[in-house]
Design an enzyme around this catalytic site. Structure first.
Site, PDB file in Angstrom:
ATOM      1  N   ALA A  43      41.331  29.280  31.742  1.00 16.05           N
ATOM      2  CA  ALA A  43      40.479  29.007  30.841  1.00 16.05           C
ATOM      3  C   ALA A  43      39.365  28.222  31.702  1.00 16.05           C
ATOM      4  O   ALA A  43      39.632  27.527  32.886  1.00 16.05           O
ATOM      5  CB  ALA A  43      40.856  28.193  29.589  1.00 16.05           C
ATOM      6  N   CYS A  71      28.701  41.174  38.348  1.00 16.97           N
ATOM      7  CA  CYS A  71      29.366  42.652  37.653  1.00 16.97           C
ATOM      8  C   CYS A  71      29.816  42.409  35.997  1.00 16.97           C
ATOM      9  O   CYS A  71      29.444  43.087  35.209  1.00 16.97           O
ATOM     10  CB  CYS A  71      30.571  42.674  38.307  1.00 16.97           C
ATOM     11  SG  CYS A  71      30.219  43.462  40.016  1.00 16.97           S
ATOM     12  N   ARG A  87      24.266  34.779  41.024  1.00 22.44           N
ATOM     13  CA  ARG A  87      23.781  35.555  39.946  1.00 22.44           C
ATOM     14  C   ARG A  87      24.643  35.038  38.780  1.00 22.44           C
ATOM     15  O   ARG A  87      25.876  35.074  38.770  1.00 22.44           O
ATOM     16  CB  ARG A  87      23.712  37.035  40.357  1.00 22.44           C
ATOM     17  CG  ARG A  87      22.764  37.525  41.216  1.00 22.44           C
ATOM     18  CD  ARG A  87      23.061  38.882  41.671  1.00 22.44           C
ATOM     19  NE  ARG A  87      24.261  38.977  42.528  1.00 22.44           N
ATOM     20  CZ  ARG A  87      24.620  40.283  43.176  1.00 22.44           C
ATOM     21  NH1 ARG A  87      23.986  41.324  42.880  1.00 22.44           N
ATOM     22  NH2 ARG A  87      25.563  40.163  44.123  1.00 22.44           N
ATOM     23  N   ASN A 110      36.540  46.007  34.213  1.00 22.79           N
ATOM     24  CA  ASN A 110      35.827  44.933  34.195  1.00 22.79           C
ATOM     25  C   ASN A 110      35.721  44.295  32.878  1.00 22.79           C
ATOM     26  O   ASN A 110      35.865  43.204  32.622  1.00 22.79           O
ATOM     27  CB  ASN A 110      34.396  45.277  34.890  1.00 22.79           C
ATOM     28  CG  ASN A 110      34.356  45.117  36.197  1.00 22.79           C
ATOM     29  OD1 ASN A 110      35.362  44.496  36.881  1.00 22.79           O
ATOM     30  ND2 ASN A 110      33.079  45.288  36.970  1.00 22.79           N
ATOM     31  N   ARG A 123      36.326  42.303  44.805  1.00 20.06           N
ATOM     32  CA  ARG A 123      35.723  40.994  44.386  1.00 20.06           C
ATOM     33  C   ARG A 123      34.955  40.263  45.668  1.00 20.06           C
ATOM     34  O   ARG A 123      35.574  40.319  46.665  1.00 20.06           O
ATOM     35  CB  ARG A 123      36.914  40.172  44.025  1.00 20.06           C
ATOM     36  CG  ARG A 123      37.519  40.611  42.683  1.00 20.06           C
ATOM     37  CD  ARG A 123      38.849  39.633  42.515  1.00 20.06           C
ATOM     38  NE  ARG A 123      39.757  40.133  43.752  1.00 20.06           N
ATOM     39  CZ  ARG A 123      40.751  39.298  43.884  1.00 20.06           C
ATOM     40  NH1 ARG A 123      41.325  38.642  43.000  1.00 20.06           N
ATOM     41  NH2 ARG A 123      41.903  39.828  44.722  1.00 20.06           N
TER      42      ARG A 123
HETATM   43  C1  UDX Z   1      34.483  41.434  39.580  1.00 25.77           C
HETATM   44  C2  UDX Z   1      35.774  42.258  39.682  1.00 25.77           C
HETATM   45  O1  UDX Z   1      36.814  41.382  39.529  1.00 25.77           O
HETATM   46  C3  UDX Z   1      35.920  43.419  40.455  1.00 25.77           C
HETATM   47  O2  UDX Z   1      36.969  44.081  40.627  1.00 25.77           O
HETATM   48  C4  UDX Z   1      34.645  44.060  40.512  1.00 25.77           C
HETATM   49  O3  UDX Z   1      34.588  45.077  41.441  1.00 25.77           O
HETATM   50  C5  UDX Z   1      33.314  43.291  40.465  1.00 25.77           C
HETATM   51  O4  UDX Z   1      33.475  42.256  39.648  1.00 25.77           O
HETATM   52  P1  UDX Z   1      33.696  39.336  41.065  1.00 25.77           P
HETATM   53  O5  UDX Z   1      32.519  39.574  40.124  1.00 25.77           O
HETATM   54  O6  UDX Z   1      33.512  39.301  42.495  1.00 25.77           O
HETATM   55  O7  UDX Z   1      34.639  40.647  40.921  1.00 25.77           O
HETATM   56  O8  UDX Z   1      34.521  38.124  40.612  1.00 25.77           O
HETATM   57  P2  UDX Z   1      35.874  37.977  40.087  1.00 25.77           P
HETATM   58  O9  UDX Z   1      36.880  37.275  40.865  1.00 25.77           O
HETATM   59  O10 UDX Z   1      36.509  38.994  39.216  1.00 25.77           O
HETATM   60  O11 UDX Z   1      35.485  36.457  38.922  1.00 25.77           O
HETATM   61  C6  UDX Z   1      34.296  36.603  38.011  1.00 25.77           C
HETATM   62  C7  UDX Z   1      34.376  35.579  37.400  1.00 25.77           C
HETATM   63  O12 UDX Z   1      35.475  35.202  36.259  1.00 25.77           O
HETATM   64  C8  UDX Z   1      34.026  34.097  38.139  1.00 25.77           C
HETATM   65  O13 UDX Z   1      33.170  33.540  37.761  1.00 25.77           O
HETATM   66  C9  UDX Z   1      35.392  33.297  38.065  1.00 25.77           C
HETATM   67  O14 UDX Z   1      35.338  32.107  38.238  1.00 25.77           O
HETATM   68  C10 UDX Z   1      35.777  33.764  36.518  1.00 25.77           C
HETATM   69  N1  UDX Z   1      37.266  33.740  36.035  1.00 25.77           N
HETATM   70  C11 UDX Z   1      38.067  34.494  36.905  1.00 25.77           C
HETATM   71  C12 UDX Z   1      37.704  32.970  35.120  1.00 25.77           C
HETATM   72  O15 UDX Z   1      37.066  32.341  34.450  1.00 25.77           O
HETATM   73  N2  UDX Z   1      38.929  32.977  34.804  1.00 25.77           N
HETATM   74  C13 UDX Z   1      39.914  33.620  35.526  1.00 25.77           C
HETATM   75  O16 UDX Z   1      41.085  33.716  35.216  1.00 25.77           O
HETATM   76  C14 UDX Z   1      39.369  34.638  36.611  1.00 25.77           C
END
Ligand code: UDX
Length: 451
Positions: A272, A280, A347, A228, A156
């Site tokens: 939430a 991703c 992004r 994902n 991440r």
């Molecule tokens: C994600 C995957 O977690 C990772 O395994 C993959 O390799 C790439 O995509 P990333 O996009 O870096 O990683 O961010 P991540 O921490 O997963 O968060 C994604 C989004 O979800 C963020 O906008 C975050 O704010 C949101 N989110 C996350 C929520 O809204 N609620 C949650 O409980 C967790």
């Protein structure tokens, strides 16, 4: 082992630095000369905690070079870690993968090379990559042997170093045992956790042996998309429960906390809020749905997760309209632009889209982000409105403040001073992150997501 990585984005750079830390000799390549020069000076092209420190500690095992027509030297493993940005229609653009595969093919010298794809490519791309390498090798009379493997990446942004050094699992997909054995040997120090943990990124207390899943290439490619999609689904489920909570008068935070305590469900990715953004989840869920369609299979849960996610952005506007009735002529402050904390990545960031919609309705926006402000000014000048050097500045003469990114410092702002500076004391906490009681004491009307 000798390792080459083609592409120095989040995945390529973090993997390269981590492998050098484990003791391998690593060369990271990129077509952008300016990026390579920056990296040679120890400067990262993006904001990623601990990565520069780890990079500086690799003692001559890590080199950076401009990608030419051929690879600079032979390697046991070549990782393809170039970008696969979305095309207009949402499908991934594989141009960089193809170019990288051609250069690898033209460079195959003596011995055996494992070419491992870490870029997120459509399911079934392994044999396509192999055919390009084979074709190019033939054309250039390159006689070295090679195998292609899939080695998806789960790191991440914001926690890339820890995710790479202490992963939940390593997945390798290959049809021949030589590729599996080479990659298993490469990752052995990680699997056995036989390396010195850097002081700034200590090993988690209960870290044991890392499971290594060896499978066929198509299953490995599927794991990345399925993982994902599942995480995306979990977040959208939380947001659906939050919407229901608002109607029936429940507190979604309490309900989701209790839900996550069920060991079968687990608490992570169950917050939430404004929903997911980033490079991703949106891209990979769209690609999974479209791959399934090509085979006549529908994935209604994944499609629904996408709808729910993008509705979160509409709901912000609807809730503001509900409170303020008219948005034209209003000033709205936005705290946070990055799609999540500890990154400057914009992004698919909810904040940028919310700003765009507010501006389209005639509102002005005042925005702040601790690290992504400059980048936002460059990449999204229209959506950036008035960029504030200090977070408190978004409150000036504002009719509402929206917290879009849960940067820790936003909890500790001078909320009392902000209340005095605002025209209407309204805060929409898009991440259920702020100290509600303190804000209410300061005179704010507080709206969370699902409470
Ligand atoms: C994600 C995957 O977690 C990772 O395994 C993959 O390799 C790439 O995509 P990333 O996009 O870096 O990683 O961010 P991540 O921490 O997963 O968060 C994604 C989004 O979800 C963020 O906008 C975050 O704010 C949101 N989110 C996350 C929520 O809204 N609620 C949650 O409980 C967790």
């Amino acid at each position: 082992m000798d390792v080459i990585l083609v592409g120095t984005g989040y995945v390529g750079l973090t993997t390269g630095v981590a492998l050098a830390w484990l003791g391998h000799r690593v060369t990271c390549l990129d077509v952008q000369r300016s990026k390579i020069e920056q990296l040679r000076d120890g400067v990262l092209p993006m904001h990623e905690p601990h990565l520069a420190e780890l990079m500086g500690a690799c003692d001559g095992r890590l080199a950076f070079d401009v990608m030419g027509d051929r690879l600079p030297h032979r390697a046991d493993v070549v990782f393809l870690t170039v970008g696969t940005p979305p095309n207009e229609d949402g499908t991934p653009d594989l141009g960089q993968v193809e170019a990288a595969a051609r250069r690898v093919g033209a460079s195959l010298r003596e011995g055996h090379t494992v070419v491992a794809t870490k870029s997120t490519v459509p399911i079934g791309s392994g044999s396509w990559v192999a055919s390009i390498i084979r074709e190019e090798a033939l054309r250039h009379g390159a006689t070295g042997a090679f195998s292609v493997a899939s080695n998806p990446e789960f790191l991440r942004e914001g926690t890339a170093v820890a995710d790479t050094l202490y992963p939940d699992r390593i997945v390798i997909g290959a049809d021949d045992t030589r590729a599996l054995e080479t990659l298993a040997a490469l990752y052995r120090p990680l699997v056995e956790q036989r390396f010195d943990a850097p002081a700034f990124c200590p090993r988690p207390a209960h870290m044991g042996r890392v499971p290594l899943v060896a499978t066929d290439p198509i299953s490995a490619e599927l794991v990345k998309y399925a993982a994902n999609a599942f995480l995306a689904l979990k977040i959208s489920f939380a947001n659906e429960i939050a919407e229901l909570s608002e109607s029936i008068g429940a507190d979604a935070c309490e309900a989701l906390r209790a839900l996550g305590l069920d060991a079968r469900i687990g608490p992570r990715f169950l917050q939430a809020g404004l929903g997911w953004g980033g490079s991703c989840f949106g891209k990979d869920t769209a690609a999974l749905v479209s791959t399934a369609r090509e085979y006549g299979v529908r994935l209604p849960t994944v499609e629904a997760a996408r709808d729910v996610n993008y509705r979160q952005r509409d709901r912000v506007i609807e809730r503001l309209l509900g409170e303020l009735k008219v948005l034209k002529g209003r000033t709205i402050g936005l705290l946070g632009l990055a799609f999540k904390p500890d990154t400057d990545d914009l992004r698919d960031a909810p904040a940028i889209e919310i700003a765009r919609r507010l501006i389209a309705r005639g509102a002005r926006v005042r925005v702040h982000d601790p690290v992504a402000l400059e980048r936002a000014r460059r990449e999204f000048p229209h959506e950036t409105g008035s960029a504030c050097a200090h977070a408190e500045g978004v409150a000036l003469e504002s009719d509402a403040v929206i917290l879009a990114t849960d940067w820790p410092e936003y909890r500790e702002l001078d909320w009392e001073g902000m209340a005095r500076a605002m025209r209407t004391r309204l805060v929409l906490d898009g991440r259920n992150f702020l100290d509600r009681r303190r804000l209410e004491r300061a005179g704010f009307r507080y709206l969370g997501v699902g409470r």
